[in-house]
Motif scaffolding. Sequence first.
Motif, short mmCIF file in Angstrom:
data_model
loop_
_atom_site.label_atom_id
_atom_site.label_comp_id
_atom_site.label_asym_id
_atom_site.label_seq_id
_atom_site.Cartn_x
_atom_site.Cartn_y
_atom_site.Cartn_z
N GLY A 80 -20.93 54.75 19.55
CA GLY A 80 -19.49 54.99 19.62
C GLY A 80 -18.63 53.79 19.28
N GLN A 81 -19.20 52.73 18.74
CA GLN A 81 -18.43 51.54 18.36
C GLN A 81 -18.01 51.66 16.90
OE1 GLN A 81 -17.77 49.13 20.73
NE2 GLN A 81 -18.77 50.62 22.05
N LEU A 82 -16.75 51.34 16.61
CA LEU A 82 -16.28 51.34 15.24
C LEU A 82 -16.75 50.04 14.58
CD1 LEU A 82 -14.61 52.99 13.22
CD2 LEU A 82 -12.64 51.60 13.87
N VAL A 83 -17.35 50.17 13.40
CA VAL A 83 -17.88 49.00 12.70
C VAL A 83 -17.43 49.05 11.25
CG1 VAL A 83 -20.10 50.09 12.15
CG2 VAL A 83 -19.96 47.64 12.26
N ASN A 84 -17.06 47.87 10.72
CA ASN A 84 -16.75 47.75 9.31
C ASN A 84 -18.05 47.40 8.60
OD1 ASN A 84 -16.09 45.75 6.93
ND2 ASN A 84 -14.37 47.19 7.15
N LEU A 85 -18.51 48.29 7.72
CA LEU A 85 -19.80 48.10 7.07
C LEU A 85 -19.84 46.82 6.22
CD1 LEU A 85 -20.58 51.77 5.98
CD2 LEU A 85 -21.26 50.59 8.08
N ALA A 86 -18.73 46.50 5.55
CA ALA A 86 -18.69 45.30 4.72
C ALA A 86 -18.91 44.05 5.56
CB ALA A 86 -17.37 45.22 3.96
#
Length: 188
Positions: A36-42
């Motif tokens: 459930g954590q938002l992550v920036n793939l870059a």
Amino acid sequence: MTMAQETPPTEPKVIAEAQAQAPPAALNFDMETIDGQLVNLAEKYQGKVVLLVNVASRCGLTPQYEQLEALYSKHADQGLAIVGVPCNQFLSQEPGTAAEIQEFCKRKYGVSFDLMAKVNVKSNKPGQCPLYEFLTSEDTNPGFAGNISWNFEKFVISRSGEVVGRFGPRTKPDAVEVVSAIETELAK
């Protein structure tokens, strides 16, 4: 009468710095992890070779989790990241909750690579995940575009964030062509 000032040309160093800071196109997306954590793939995968796979727990191809984990164990220290993206669009073969999916993957296959939250990967359905919209579009990913055909479709993304390979569901993660594509990118 005043003369318009000419804008000085941009220095090559400034252009190079701007390009170096531009996020890789194939990873320029935010996604939610299975926790459930938002992550920036870059940010998370910058500089890594990424094998992105849409996964399911109740599919005839589910044993590929074992090969994915072996591949990850062998190459993680060289910069390989494997990202499993659960999807329930193919005969409802991933019906579980995030906790159930995570528990199944850990218990049955010892999965230690990253898992994202369940998303829609098919382009013929509303609500397709933006990352998969990018990956399947002829406009944004011309060399590897096309609908996701089933669970366990694989994309290899280079350290610079470019899609460099795509493999169908029945191509196992330890197939020569998949391993070769990954090892070629890891060597760069």
